[in-house]
Design an enzyme around this catalytic site. Sequence first.
Site, PDB file in Angstrom:
ATOM      1  N   ARG A  45       0.764  -1.282   0.163  1.00 12.13           N
ATOM      2  CA  ARG A  45       0.125   0.049   0.003  1.00 12.13           C
ATOM      3  C   ARG A  45       0.846   1.254   0.084  1.00 12.13           C
ATOM      4  O   ARG A  45       0.562   2.293  -0.594  1.00 12.13           O
ATOM      5  CB  ARG A  45      -1.036  -0.150   1.402  1.00 12.13           C
ATOM      6  CG  ARG A  45      -1.820   1.371   1.536  1.00 12.13           C
ATOM      7  CD  ARG A  45      -3.088   1.107   2.358  1.00 12.13           C
ATOM      8  NE  ARG A  45      -2.795   0.493   3.224  1.00 12.13           N
ATOM      9  CZ  ARG A  45      -2.120   0.790   4.436  1.00 12.13           C
ATOM     10  NH1 ARG A  45      -1.504   2.110   4.589  1.00 12.13           N
ATOM     11  NH2 ARG A  45      -2.143   0.173   5.488  1.00 12.13           N
ATOM     12  N   TYR A  97     -17.276  17.068 -14.089  1.00 15.32           N
ATOM     13  CA  TYR A  97     -17.764  15.677 -14.161  1.00 15.32           C
ATOM     14  C   TYR A  97     -18.868  15.292 -13.060  1.00 15.32           C
ATOM     15  O   TYR A  97     -18.544  15.657 -11.871  1.00 15.32           O
ATOM     16  CB  TYR A  97     -16.479  14.554 -13.831  1.00 15.32           C
ATOM     17  CG  TYR A  97     -16.919  13.162 -13.739  1.00 15.32           C
ATOM     18  CD1 TYR A  97     -17.356  12.638 -15.172  1.00 15.32           C
ATOM     19  CD2 TYR A  97     -16.882  12.367 -12.653  1.00 15.32           C
ATOM     20  CE1 TYR A  97     -17.464  11.192 -15.003  1.00 15.32           C
ATOM     21  CE2 TYR A  97     -17.246  11.096 -12.651  1.00 15.32           C
ATOM     22  CZ  TYR A  97     -17.340  10.532 -13.936  1.00 15.32           C
ATOM     23  OH  TYR A  97     -17.622   9.233 -13.992  1.00 15.32           O
ATOM     24  N   ASP A 169      -8.707  18.967 -13.936  1.00 15.77           N
ATOM     25  CA  ASP A 169      -9.093  17.489 -14.219  1.00 15.77           C
ATOM     26  C   ASP A 169      -8.602  17.294 -15.860  1.00 15.77           C
ATOM     27  O   ASP A 169      -9.438  17.838 -16.893  1.00 15.77           O
ATOM     28  CB  ASP A 169     -10.456  17.174 -13.932  1.00 15.77           C
ATOM     29  CG  ASP A 169     -11.091  15.643 -14.561  1.00 15.77           C
ATOM     30  OD1 ASP A 169     -10.381  15.022 -15.402  1.00 15.77           O
ATOM     31  OD2 ASP A 169     -11.884  15.061 -13.937  1.00 15.77           O
ATOM     32  N   LYS A 194     -10.066   6.525 -18.818  1.00 14.38           N
ATOM     33  CA  LYS A 194     -10.234   6.923 -20.231  1.00 14.38           C
ATOM     34  C   LYS A 194      -9.005   6.730 -20.995  1.00 14.38           C
ATOM     35  O   LYS A 194      -8.650   5.631 -21.472  1.00 14.38           O
ATOM     36  CB  LYS A 194     -10.626   8.204 -20.027  1.00 14.38           C
ATOM     37  CG  LYS A 194     -11.642   8.637 -18.648  1.00 14.38           C
ATOM     38  CD  LYS A 194     -13.066   7.757 -19.097  1.00 14.38           C
ATOM     39  CE  LYS A 194     -13.818   7.716 -17.850  1.00 14.38           C
ATOM     40  NZ  LYS A 194     -14.257   8.942 -17.209  1.00 14.38           N
TER      41      LYS A 194
HETATM   42  C1  LIG Z   1     -14.602   9.317 -15.735  1.00 15.87           C
HETATM   43  C2  LIG Z   1     -14.098  10.509 -15.416  1.00 15.87           C
HETATM   44  C3  LIG Z   1     -13.977  10.755 -14.155  1.00 15.87           C
HETATM   45  C4  LIG Z   1     -14.060   9.770 -12.905  1.00 15.87           C
HETATM   46  O1  LIG Z   1     -13.212   8.736 -13.240  1.00 15.87           O
HETATM   47  P1  LIG Z   1     -13.234   7.146 -12.631  1.00 15.87           P
HETATM   48  O2  LIG Z   1     -12.003   6.547 -13.263  1.00 15.87           O
HETATM   49  O3  LIG Z   1     -14.485   6.648 -13.233  1.00 15.87           O
HETATM   50  O4  LIG Z   1     -13.394   7.208 -11.221  1.00 15.87           O
HETATM   51  C5  LIG Z   1     -13.438  12.108 -13.615  1.00 15.87           C
HETATM   52  N1  LIG Z   1     -13.400  12.984 -14.457  1.00 15.87           N
HETATM   53  C6  LIG Z   1     -13.732  12.956 -15.552  1.00 15.87           C
HETATM   54  C7  LIG Z   1     -13.422  14.126 -16.854  1.00 15.87           C
HETATM   55  C8  LIG Z   1     -14.182  11.605 -16.324  1.00 15.87           C
HETATM   56  O5  LIG Z   1     -14.432  11.660 -17.290  1.00 15.87           O
END
Ligand SMILES: *Cc1c(COP(=O)(O)O)cnc(C)c1O
Length: 377
Positions: A45, A97, A169, A194
């Site tokens: 961890r 998001y 983000d 993604k």
């Molecule tokens: C998918 C997404 C998230 C969250 O990510 P996870 O891996 O699903 O927890 C946060 N910000 C954006 C812009 C996203 O597309």
Amino acid sequence: MKFETKAIHGVRNNDKGENWGSTINMASTFPIKEYGAEQEFEYGRVSSPTRKDFETLIAKLENGKHGFGFSSGMAATSSVFTMFKAGDHFIFGLDIYGGTYRIMHDIFNKFGFESTFVDTTDLSQIEAAVRPNTKAIFVESPSNPLLDVTDIRGVVAIAKAHNLLTIVDNTFLSPVLQRPLELGADIVLHSATKFLGGHNDLIAGAAVVNSDELAEKILFAQIALGALVSPFDSWLLLRSMKTLKLRVEKAQENALKLLAFLKTQPEVEKVYYPTEAHNKGKAIQEAQASGGGSVFSFTVKSEAKAKSFLENLKVALFAVSLGGVETLVTHPSSLTHTEFPEEEKVARGVTRTLIRVAVGIEDADDLIADFKQALEQ
Ligand SMILES: *Cc1c(COP(=O)(O)O)cnc(C)c1O
């Protein structure tokens, strides 16, 4: 080194000999070599070799100093926010998001965090929302699903003037197209699910910073909370990131071809994309990123048309998410923006006729043919 070279050679497995190139270290504990002496890996961890390689690589690609791997994008965001305390205030983009909105609105509010949501494409709204207890501005650019562009350098200037952190983000563009740390941001977050993962087969997240002080705080949260990316997913990410630039560029090329096609179709009313001429953020996008990316939205003339389009796609999949090799098409109003009231969605442009497309890397002509037949149904 240029991006592609860093992606491929930025991390080489520690051992260049017999284990070179393909090791996943799954260990959760590492035998202590010498009584009383510190060693790099003791407990999984706290730190783990394959995760460390992923963290090194994402830091290099974002042009940052310290990278952190998490079990999801939301784990990255939540862990980073635990560096703040009750009574602190944050400014968020209105169309961030949904999961980020949810943790602020329904979880961190219970611990005394205060949040204001504003249209960050209008810098004066950010400036007006700053309070004496504000600690950070959190933005996403381009936004989802209408691809509005926020001026990241402008946000950084406001943040610096008030001694706030800028958190970006960067999931939608990936470090191939936009590197917020280079624009002055303090913390970059990713849903590595993604583009970084890129194959719709893992859930992971990342954070990257330059400051040693911030790195120490994020490291503490990462170790204490334990929402970590596994060695296996770290290895998949390392493998995927070698082709990140190829994938992002091909997907963007496909997106531009699909957009050009859709604009000629009588059933299509409007398209939304960061570098479309009518997007008021076009010039900003061009100044802070090296492309519009591969996510766009469009409206059709009726909800019935939207429904039949989504149901009749044969190559593209009707599914949420983005950034993978497969083209995914979704209906924001009924799938990803369900927590907002209908009038609020419509006021923002998230109507029942809006369709979002996350373009993959299939052959562009096959995608165009698929969209054409689905629109004609
Ligand atoms: C998918 C997404 C998230 C969250 O990510 P996870 O891996 O699903 O927890 C946060 N910000 C954006 C812009 C996203 O597309």
